[in-house]
Design an enzyme around this catalytic site. Structure first.
Site, PDB file in Angstrom:
ATOM      1  N   VAL A   1      -2.995  -0.799  -5.376  1.00 25.93           N
ATOM      2  CA  VAL A   1      -1.989   0.230  -5.675  1.00 25.93           C
ATOM      3  C   VAL A   1      -0.554  -0.285  -5.566  1.00 25.93           C
ATOM      4  O   VAL A   1       0.389   0.471  -5.835  1.00 25.93           O
ATOM      5  CB  VAL A   1      -2.164   1.508  -4.806  1.00 25.93           C
ATOM      6  CG1 VAL A   1      -3.493   2.170  -5.101  1.00 25.93           C
ATOM      7  CG2 VAL A   1      -2.002   1.212  -3.321  1.00 25.93           C
TER       8      VAL A   1
ATOM      9  N   TYR B   1       4.186  -3.341   9.653  1.00 24.29           N
ATOM     10  CA  TYR B   1       3.438  -2.078   9.489  1.00 24.29           C
ATOM     11  C   TYR B   1       4.349  -0.894   9.785  1.00 24.29           C
ATOM     12  O   TYR B   1       4.469   0.033   8.989  1.00 24.29           O
ATOM     13  CB  TYR B   1       2.247  -2.082  10.438  1.00 24.29           C
ATOM     14  CG  TYR B   1       1.329  -0.884  10.330  1.00 24.29           C
ATOM     15  CD1 TYR B   1       0.570  -0.674   9.189  1.00 24.29           C
ATOM     16  CD2 TYR B   1       1.200   0.018  11.392  1.00 24.29           C
ATOM     17  CE1 TYR B   1      -0.307   0.413   9.097  1.00 24.29           C
ATOM     18  CE2 TYR B   1       0.328   1.096  11.309  1.00 24.29           C
ATOM     19  CZ  TYR B   1      -0.421   1.286  10.163  1.00 24.29           C
ATOM     20  OH  TYR B   1      -1.283   2.356  10.079  1.00 24.29           O
TER      21      TYR B   1
END
Ligand code: UDP
Length: 319
Positions: A57, A145
């Site tokens: 994606v 992250y």
């Protein structure tokens, strides 16, 4: 609804696919399989309302036909994984979120972002409420992250405010259950695997850091309620029952009858010292709270890892 789940072959993504199908929706699962696994959705093969597409994606997402909701769950989520895959982690949280939001805008779909308690970093407010802005080291190893997810939240709110996309943000706290990868390096698979092999459990640091563990079925119920609600601002979903990692290790040894004991290893950099969700908002807005106790959740989780370990052993022996 016709729902796209990015990361649909992952731990949480695959459980979400199950929930959405059980609620009567049509599901399109998308995954590039860098941390996901088609074993997690193998039981859905041939289901008339389920489709799986292999796609990364971070590249443009094309979906033919209508889409009513986009659930963006694609991302490495274990500290070990995102330290090994720092660029992919940054890209899926930034470019991947942008593409998923672009698709939602194009299709007029509702968008739900899988965010994380990591947006609070090493928190200075305890327990963590949604209005706390966090304490994150942007250039530390976990920053790949934490900052990607913080960017993803900012992007989601910008698409909401600027483009009128109907958005939701769930901040997910430590979750466990069947379909976690046995070698993903997180504390639950590590401890259970070590215990089942009769090995000492590897506690990082002195084990005084805390976490609060939520069973996956509770989490998925909370996320589904959020999707169906009209709450745009972030909502914490997790189990507020907090314990130290040392207590958790002792508990796993006791539950499994492991005599291997505990050994101490260095604490990873920027490892949060304490974490507990304040779930007042989820209670108030979604009427949600966790139902599954730690022992009730650990039983099927241990059984799952036992099965995985015996499969691995069988494969090694060529059975
Ligand atoms: N941890 C540990 N031993 C392990 C793996 C993890 O003591 O084998 C600790 C880790 O340092 C952290 C906590 O367990 O304090 C939870 O780690 P995990 O990787 O599951 O996720 P985190 O909550 O840090 O994102």
């Amino acid at each position: 609804m016709r729902v796209l789940v990015t990361g649909g072959a992952g731990f949480l993504g695959s459980h979400l696919c199950d929930k959405l199908l059980a609620e009567g929706h049509e599901v399109l699962a998308m995954d590039n399989l860098i941390t996901g696994d088609t074993d997690n959705i193998a039981h859905l093969a041939g289901h008339e309302r389920f489709t799986y597409v292999k796609h990364d994606v971070t590249n443009f997402i094309y979906v033919q036909g209508p889409v009513d909701a986009v659930l963006h769950f694609a991302s490495p989520a274990s500290p070990v994984d995102y330290l090994e895959l720092p660029i992919q982690t940054l890209k899926v949280g930034s470019l991947g979120t942008h593409n998923a939001l672009g698709l939602a805008k194009e299709k007029g779909a509702r968008f739900l972002l899988a965010s994380t308690s990591e947006v609070y970093g090493d928190p200075l407010v305890h327990p963590q409420t949604e209005d706390y802005w966090g304490n994150v080291n942007p250039i530390g190893p976990r920053g790949v992250y934490d900052e990607a997810k913080r960017f993803a939240e900012a992007m989601t709110m910008a698409y909401h405010r600027h483009h009128g996309v109907d958005t939701r943000i769930v901040r997910i706290f430590n979750t466990y259950g069947p379909r976690m990868r046995i070698n993903d390096g997180r504390v639950v698979p590590n401890f259970i695997k070590q215990a089942l092999q009769g090995m000492p459990l590897t506690v990082y640091g002195d084990g005084s850091q805390t976490r609060s563990f939520c069973y996956v079925s509770d989490l998925v119920e909370g996320i589904y309620r959020l999707l169906m609600s009209d709450e745009v601002e972030p909502v914490n979903i997790g189990n507020p029952k907090e314990m130290t990692i040392l207590e958790f290790a002792q508990h796993i040894n006791q539950l499994t009858g492991n005599l291997g004991g505990i050994i101490f290893k260095p604490l990873p950099k920027d490892d949060p010292q304490q974490r507990q969700p304040d779930i007042s908002k989820a209670r108030r807005v979604l009427g949600w709270e966790p139902k599954v106790s730690l022992d009730e959740g650990l039983e099927p989780t241990i059984a799952y890892f036992r099965e995985k370990l015996s499969q691995e052993l069988g494969e090694e022996m060529g059975i």
